[in-house]
Design a protein around this motif. Structure first.
Motif: not given
Ligand code: MLY
Length: 265
Positions: A153-158, A161-163, A184-186, A263-265
């Motif tokens: 699970i990406d805790k910032k975007n819960p 679920i990601c590889p 940034a998501f680690d 990061s890409m928000p």
């Molecule tokens: N802010 C990005 C989402 C990033 C998700 C990253 N995780 C999958 C590691 C967006 O809204 O596309």
């Protein structure tokens, strides 16, 4: 389609292995999700874990529930596995002599809470106790190794679920790195964290597995459109180069510490 993500191919391409299922605090056969949207239950408030609140199932995703606390807004939804210890049937709290609490950020006047509680529960569909599954036991030891692949699970975007790849191991803690994304998501977590799953979990539960990020693809595109390789032509050399470049990027990601986050928000 051709661009779909398949673990089998990806593990081969990256020369990596999935972490064995015994490493995870997850049931070997994922629990059945028999909840329905609209059902109510009791849940620990994620923003105030000591208080137990009424929650409504607002979505079903694989073995997880998308939950919203009654009396809260729709911007604080959270996700829980059906075998999470954070959820329980309506009535559990009362049986244990506790009171159901208004959620943090309860939108109305605190004095309206008792009546709100009555009204929100009155005539509602309460999730039956049989739908709540027992939390699986903790594996006795941290058996994760650097480079092992998993779903996390990406805790910032819960909801995602990601590889992912184990980037580091220290005692009871493991470092989760997301494939194809900057650092940034680690995050660090305990090896028995409920937010990580063996390869294939999403396929078994029907949850959505995100494809790896595009960081590698961007690199690949910039390498292919190198001035030495003409653009717009079906250049056989350029096509042949795709596989090893992908491999080297994947290797770099799993074996090197992450660069400064962008990061890409
Ligand atoms: N802010 C990005 C989402 C990033 C998700 C990253 N995780 C999958 C590691 C967006 O809204 O596309």
């Amino acid at each position: 389609g051709l661009d779909e993500f398949h673990w089998e191919n990806y593990l081969k391409e990256t020369g990596s292995l999935g972490a064995p299922s015994e490493c995870f605090r997850q049931s070997k056969v994922p629990p059945a999700n028999e909840f329905k949207v609209g059902m109510k239950l009791e849940a620990h408030d994620p923003r105030n874990m000591t208080s137990i609140c009424v929650a409504t199932v607002v979505g079903i995703t694989g073995a997880r529930l998308r939950l919203r606390l009654d009396g809260s807004d729709n911007r604080n939804d959270f996700w829980r596995l059906v075998d999470s210890p954070d959820i329980q049937p309506i009535g559990t709290c009362e049986k244990e002599g506790d009171l159901l609490q208004p959620p943090l950020g309860y939108q109305m006047n605190a004095s309206s809470w008792p009546m709100f509680l009555l009204r929100t529960l009155n005539g509602s569909e309460m999730a039956p106790a049989t739908l709540f599954k027992k939390e699986p036991p903790k594996p006795p030891l941290n058996n994760f190794k650097v480079g092992m692949k998993l779903e996390a699970i990406d805790k910032k975007n819960p909801y995602m679920i990601c590889p992912a790849t184990i980037g580091d191991v220290k005692g009871d803690e493991i470092y989760i790195t997301f494939d194809g994304w900057s650092g940034a998501f680690d995050y660090w977590c305990k090896y028995d964290c409920r937010d990580i799953f063996p390869v294939g979990w999403c396929r078994l539960t029907g949850d959505v597995l995100q494809p790896p990020g595009t960081q590698g693809i961007d690199n690949k595109v910039s390498l292919i459109s190198h001035p030495l390789i003409e653009e717009g032509q079906e250049h056989p050399q350029a096509l042949e180069r795709e596989v090893p470049i992908t491999k080297s990027i994947a290797k770099t990601q799993s074996s090197l510490p992450k660069a400064a986050p962008h990061s890409m928000p």
